[in-house]
Design a protein around this motif. Sequence first.
Motif, short mmCIF file in Angstrom:
data_model
loop_
_atom_site.label_atom_id
_atom_site.label_comp_id
_atom_site.label_asym_id
_atom_site.label_seq_id
_atom_site.Cartn_x
_atom_site.Cartn_y
_atom_site.Cartn_z
N SER A 156 0.83 -1.20 0.00
CA SER A 156 0.00 0.00 0.00
C SER A 156 0.87 1.25 0.00
CB SER A 156 -0.90 -0.01 1.24
OG SER A 156 -1.66 1.16 1.28
N GLY A 157 0.58 2.16 -0.90
CA GLY A 157 1.35 3.38 -1.00
C GLY A 157 2.49 3.30 -2.00
N ARG A 158 3.00 2.10 -2.25
CA ARG A 158 4.10 1.95 -3.21
C ARG A 158 3.59 1.83 -4.64
NH1 ARG A 158 7.68 -2.66 -0.81
NH2 ARG A 158 6.13 -2.78 0.80
N ASN A 159 2.37 1.34 -4.78
CA ASN A 159 1.81 1.16 -6.13
C ASN A 159 0.75 2.19 -6.44
OD1 ASN A 159 3.40 -1.05 -6.54
ND2 ASN A 159 1.88 -2.50 -5.81
N GLY A 160 0.75 3.30 -5.76
CA GLY A 160 -0.22 4.33 -6.05
C GLY A 160 -1.52 4.19 -5.27
N GLN A 161 -1.57 3.26 -4.31
CA GLN A 161 -2.79 3.05 -3.54
C GLN A 161 -2.77 3.97 -2.33
OE1 GLN A 161 -1.91 -0.94 -2.80
NE2 GLN A 161 -2.81 -1.70 -4.69
N PHE A 162 -3.63 4.95 -2.37
CA PHE A 162 -3.72 5.87 -1.26
C PHE A 162 -5.16 5.99 -0.84
CE2 PHE A 162 0.30 7.02 -3.08
CZ PHE A 162 1.08 7.28 -1.96
N ARG A 163 -5.38 5.99 0.43
CA ARG A 163 -6.72 6.12 0.97
C ARG A 163 -7.13 7.58 0.88
NH1 ARG A 163 -7.76 8.09 5.37
NH2 ARG A 163 -9.59 7.79 6.64
N THR A 164 -8.24 7.83 0.21
CA THR A 164 -8.79 9.18 0.18
C THR A 164 -9.63 9.34 1.44
OG1 THR A 164 -8.90 9.05 -2.23
CG2 THR A 164 -10.18 10.79 -1.17
N PRO A 165 -9.39 10.38 2.21
CA PRO A 165 -10.17 10.55 3.46
C PRO A 165 -11.67 10.54 3.18
CG PRO A 165 -8.34 12.10 3.36
CD PRO A 165 -8.41 11.43 2.02
N ARG A 166 -12.40 9.89 4.07
CA ARG A 166 -13.83 9.69 3.89
C ARG A 166 -14.59 11.00 3.70
NH1 ARG A 166 -15.08 6.45 8.14
NH2 ARG A 166 -14.28 4.71 6.96
N HIS A 167 -14.20 12.04 4.45
CA HIS A 167 -14.95 13.29 4.32
C HIS A 167 -14.72 13.94 2.95
CE1 HIS A 167 -11.01 14.72 5.71
NE2 HIS A 167 -11.33 15.91 5.22
N ILE A 168 -13.57 13.69 2.35
CA ILE A 168 -13.31 14.20 0.99
C ILE A 168 -14.15 13.42 -0.02
CG2 ILE A 168 -11.57 14.50 -0.81
CD1 ILE A 168 -11.15 16.39 1.56
N ILE A 169 -14.19 12.11 0.14
CA ILE A 169 -15.02 11.28 -0.74
C ILE A 169 -16.48 11.73 -0.65
CG2 ILE A 169 -15.96 8.95 -1.11
CD1 ILE A 169 -13.24 7.85 -0.22
N ARG A 170 -16.96 11.87 0.58
CA ARG A 170 -18.36 12.27 0.78
C ARG A 170 -18.63 13.64 0.13
NH1 ARG A 170 -23.29 10.04 1.72
NH2 ARG A 170 -24.65 11.72 2.30
N MET A 171 -17.72 14.59 0.32
CA MET A 171 -17.89 15.92 -0.27
C MET A 171 -17.97 15.82 -1.80
SD MET A 171 -15.30 19.15 -0.46
CE MET A 171 -14.26 18.19 -1.53
N MET A 172 -17.08 15.03 -2.39
CA MET A 172 -17.07 14.90 -3.85
C MET A 172 -18.36 14.26 -4.36
SD MET A 172 -13.08 13.81 -4.42
CE MET A 172 -13.20 13.57 -6.19
N VAL A 173 -18.85 13.25 -3.66
CA VAL A 173 -20.10 12.61 -4.06
C VAL A 173 -21.26 13.59 -3.93
CG1 VAL A 173 -21.76 10.79 -3.41
CG2 VAL A 173 -19.32 10.26 -3.58
N GLU A 174 -21.31 14.33 -2.84
CA GLU A 174 -22.39 15.30 -2.65
C GLU A 174 -22.35 16.40 -3.71
OE1 GLU A 174 -22.26 16.59 1.43
OE2 GLU A 174 -23.04 14.66 2.15
N LEU A 175 -21.16 16.82 -4.09
CA LEU A 175 -21.04 17.84 -5.15
C LEU A 175 -21.52 17.30 -6.50
CD1 LEU A 175 -17.59 19.47 -4.29
CD2 LEU A 175 -19.83 20.58 -4.18
N MET A 176 -21.28 16.03 -6.76
CA MET A 176 -21.66 15.43 -8.05
C MET A 176 -23.12 14.99 -8.09
SD MET A 176 -19.02 16.04 -9.72
CE MET A 176 -19.68 15.38 -11.22
N GLN A 177 -23.73 14.80 -6.93
CA GLN A 177 -25.15 14.43 -6.81
C GLN A 177 -25.56 13.28 -7.75
OE1 GLN A 177 -27.16 18.17 -7.59
NE2 GLN A 177 -26.69 18.94 -5.55
N PRO A 178 -25.07 12.06 -7.49
CA PRO A 178 -25.45 10.93 -8.34
C PRO A 178 -26.97 10.78 -8.43
CG PRO A 178 -23.82 10.27 -6.71
CD PRO A 178 -24.23 11.67 -6.37
N LYS A 179 -27.42 10.35 -9.59
CA LYS A 179 -28.85 10.15 -9.85
C LYS A 179 -29.12 8.65 -10.02
CE LYS A 179 -29.53 14.68 -10.39
NZ LYS A 179 -28.38 15.15 -9.64
N PRO A 180 -30.37 8.23 -9.83
CA PRO A 180 -30.70 6.80 -9.92
C PRO A 180 -30.43 6.16 -11.28
CG PRO A 180 -32.44 7.98 -8.79
CD PRO A 180 -31.50 9.03 -9.32
N ASP A 181 -30.34 6.97 -12.33
CA ASP A 181 -30.09 6.39 -13.65
C ASP A 181 -28.63 6.52 -14.09
OD1 ASP A 181 -30.30 9.13 -13.87
OD2 ASP A 181 -31.35 9.08 -15.79
#
Length: 178
Positions: A54-79
Amino acid sequence: SKYMDDAIFKLPTPLLLSKVVDALDDIYDLMAEVKDVDIRGDVYEYLLSKIAQSGRNGQFRTPRHIIRMMVELMQPKPDDIICDPACGTSGFLVTAGEYLKEKHKEEIFFDRQKKDHYMNHMFHGFDMDRTMLRIGAMNMMTHGVESPFIEYRDSLSDQNQDRDKYTLILANPPFKGS
């Protein structure tokens, strides 16, 4: 079986198996008690931290609050058809699924076609690490997505022919690797 095809899963003694089952029971009990914490996400992040590369091959944990913010900004739709081209543990896909459950629960789960889309066709994730594919697929399944499309693929490769296939891309940039 698709994701565990080449996995080595060894519990060498009955005592160790018993300890694993007891620990899982404790985790499920904790999940039943504490509703506002993502215990599953914490478990997957812990597993990721234990993987030696982990970390050597480009695997980095994105902090949960950043993920949540990005999802909320993009507002996924059911379709939507959602893709994370370097999904790792599927954190973006899981969070998009949880967002849709919060915001569009009745629209998705009371309509047979939309529920089928959510369970089988909405979520696409790719990674080049088979261990991450296993963890990501399990993460999606334990969050209620019956059949996520999580596959081995180099999304940046010239062989990637995906064009106009997805309506929403959720991903962090690759921080490392070639």
